[in-house]
Design a protein around this motif. Structure first.
Motif, short mmCIF file in Angstrom:
data_model
loop_
_atom_site.label_atom_id
_atom_site.label_comp_id
_atom_site.label_asym_id
_atom_site.label_seq_id
_atom_site.Cartn_x
_atom_site.Cartn_y
_atom_site.Cartn_z
N VAL A 59 0.84 -1.20 0.00
CA VAL A 59 0.00 0.00 0.00
C VAL A 59 0.87 1.25 0.00
O VAL A 59 0.61 2.22 -0.72
CB VAL A 59 -0.95 -0.01 1.22
N GLY A 60 1.94 1.24 0.82
CA GLY A 60 2.85 2.38 0.86
C GLY A 60 3.52 2.62 -0.48
O GLY A 60 3.65 3.76 -0.93
N ASP A 61 3.96 1.55 -1.13
CA ASP A 61 4.59 1.69 -2.44
C ASP A 61 3.61 2.25 -3.47
O ASP A 61 3.96 3.10 -4.29
CB ASP A 61 5.12 0.34 -2.92
N SER A 62 2.38 1.76 -3.44
CA SER A 62 1.36 2.25 -4.37
C SER A 62 1.08 3.73 -4.15
O SER A 62 0.96 4.51 -5.11
CB SER A 62 0.07 1.44 -4.20
N ARG A 63 1.02 4.13 -2.88
CA ARG A 63 0.78 5.53 -2.57
C ARG A 63 1.93 6.41 -3.05
O ARG A 63 1.72 7.49 -3.61
CB ARG A 63 0.58 5.69 -1.07
N ARG A 64 3.17 5.94 -2.85
CA ARG A 64 4.33 6.72 -3.30
C ARG A 64 4.35 6.84 -4.82
O ARG A 64 4.65 7.91 -5.36
CB ARG A 64 5.63 6.05 -2.81
N ARG A 65 4.03 5.76 -5.54
CA ARG A 65 4.00 5.82 -7.00
C ARG A 65 2.95 6.82 -7.49
O ARG A 65 3.19 7.60 -8.41
CB ARG A 65 3.69 4.43 -7.57
N ARG A 66 1.76 6.76 -6.85
CA ARG A 66 0.69 7.67 -7.25
C ARG A 66 1.06 9.13 -6.98
O ARG A 66 0.82 10.02 -7.80
CB ARG A 66 -0.59 7.29 -6.51
N SER A 67 1.69 9.38 -5.83
CA SER A 67 2.10 10.73 -5.48
C SER A 67 3.15 11.26 -6.45
O SER A 67 3.09 12.42 -6.88
CB SER A 67 2.65 10.75 -4.04
N ALA A 69 3.61 10.22 -9.57
CA ALA A 69 2.96 10.41 -10.88
C ALA A 69 2.22 11.75 -10.92
O ALA A 69 2.26 12.46 -11.94
CB ALA A 69 2.00 9.26 -11.16
N GLU A 70 1.57 12.10 -9.82
CA GLU A 70 0.86 13.39 -9.78
C GLU A 70 1.84 14.56 -9.83
O GLU A 70 1.61 15.55 -10.52
CB GLU A 70 0.02 13.46 -8.50
N ALA A 71 2.96 14.44 -9.09
CA ALA A 71 3.96 15.51 -9.09
C ALA A 71 4.58 15.65 -10.48
O ALA A 71 4.80 16.78 -10.96
CB ALA A 71 5.04 15.21 -8.05
N ALA A 72 4.87 14.52 -11.14
CA ALA A 72 5.45 14.56 -12.48
C ALA A 72 4.48 15.19 -13.48
O ALA A 72 4.89 15.96 -14.36
CB ALA A 72 5.84 13.15 -12.92
N ALA A 73 3.20 14.84 -13.37
CA ALA A 73 2.19 15.40 -14.28
C ALA A 73 2.10 16.92 -14.11
O ALA A 73 1.97 17.66 -15.10
CB ALA A 73 0.84 14.75 -14.02
N GLU A 74 2.18 17.40 -12.88
CA GLU A 74 2.13 18.84 -12.63
C GLU A 74 3.31 19.57 -13.28
O GLU A 74 3.18 20.70 -13.74
CB GLU A 74 2.13 19.11 -11.13
N GLN A 75 4.46 18.89 -13.33
CA GLN A 75 5.67 19.51 -13.90
C GLN A 75 5.78 19.28 -15.41
O GLN A 75 6.68 19.84 -16.05
CB GLN A 75 6.91 18.93 -13.22
N GLY A 76 4.90 18.46 -15.95
CA GLY A 76 4.98 18.16 -17.38
C GLY A 76 6.04 17.14 -17.73
O GLY A 76 6.48 17.06 -18.88
N TRP A 77 6.45 16.32 -16.75
CA TRP A 77 7.44 15.29 -16.99
C TRP A 77 6.77 14.04 -17.53
O TRP A 77 5.57 13.84 -17.39
CB TRP A 77 8.20 14.97 -15.70
#
Length: 255
Positions: A59-67, A69-77
């Motif tokens: 669950v922790g790994d899934s949460r970190r991946r999702r977080s 992915a959201e940060a990367a999307a905000e930066q356009g990565w």
């Protein structure tokens, strides 16, 4: 927790089950000696602990991946599942020790004017599956061969040379030199660079020619990853001109 132990636990390696059995056997013996009727319940309870622990890690790994992915999307990565072509970029330790190493969970983009590639590096070290996160930052001038790691990252990065202890004031972690010259390492870790590194969890780096790769513990929170990205950029921005000149002289002798 040591970086190599953390990797083994998150990967569900055999060591996890060795630890489980190391506790389960004394529990069973204690149950037989004290109250045989409770042996089964004690072992079952300990088995449930293993299941809960494993699920918590997932669950922790899934949460970190999702977080992330959201940060990367905000930066356009951009995110991709793997980047096998990246392995050819690093013909130096610790990346060249296992020809079957894998590069996964790759993110590419641009930050503070530099192209970067970051992701996870999986490799085998003396029959142990280990790994760490990497951050490859664009550099426009060559750098001399240098590998500096905090002591906690040395087991998982599996540096191939015997380390030389570095005394770096104002840094809590013990840093070690695995490749390159000590005077180069101390020039890179000057007081202003140390200020940038002191604000984030410890990480190391390997550089050679036009390659600079930060080596980081795996399974970090996105906030930590972004802070270390900025610190690595600071390290390059504050690189002394002396080191760039040394890198150009080294590159001239290699060609």
């Amino acid at each position: 927790m040591r970086a190599d132990w953390s990797w083994q636990l998150h990967q569900g390696a055999a060591v996890v089950y060795v630890i489980w059995f190391a506790v389960a056997v004394p529990l069973a013996v204690a149950g037989l000696l004290l109250e045989p009727r409770w042996v089964g319940w004690m072992v079952l309870a300990w088995f449930l602990v293993l299941i809960v622990f494993t699920l918590a890690l997932r669950v922790g790994d899934s949460r970190r991946r999702r977080s992330w992915a959201e940060a990367a999307a905000e930066q356009g990565w951009r995110l991709s599942a793997s980047g096998p072509e990246l392995r050819d970029r690093w013909p130096f330790p610790p990346f060249d020790g296992d020809p079957r190493a894998q590069v996964i969970d790759v993110t590419t983009g641009r930050h503070r004017g530099r192209e970067f590639w970051t992701g996870r590096f999986r490799h085998k070290v003396r029959r142990r599956d280990l790994g760490f996160d990497f951050l490859d930052l664009q550099v426009d001038r060559p750098l001399p061969p240098l590998q500096v790691l905090p002591a906690g990252l040395a087991p998982v990065a599996a540096a191939s040379f015997l380390p030389l202890k570095l005394t770096v004031p104002d840094l809590q972690a013990q840093y070690q030199l695995f490749n390159g010259r000590e005077d180069h390492a101390m020039a890179v870790l000057h007081p202003r660079a140390v200020e940038a590194l002191a604000d984030v969890p410890p990480f190391g780096f390997s550089c050679e020619g036009r390659r600079f790769v930060a080596i980081l513990p795996a399974y970090r929170e996105s906030v930590t990853a972004l802070a270390q990205l900025n610190a690595a950029c600071d390290l390059l921005d504050l690189m002394p001109e002396q080191i760039w000149r040394e890198g150009e002289q080294w590159a001239a002798t290699e060609h």
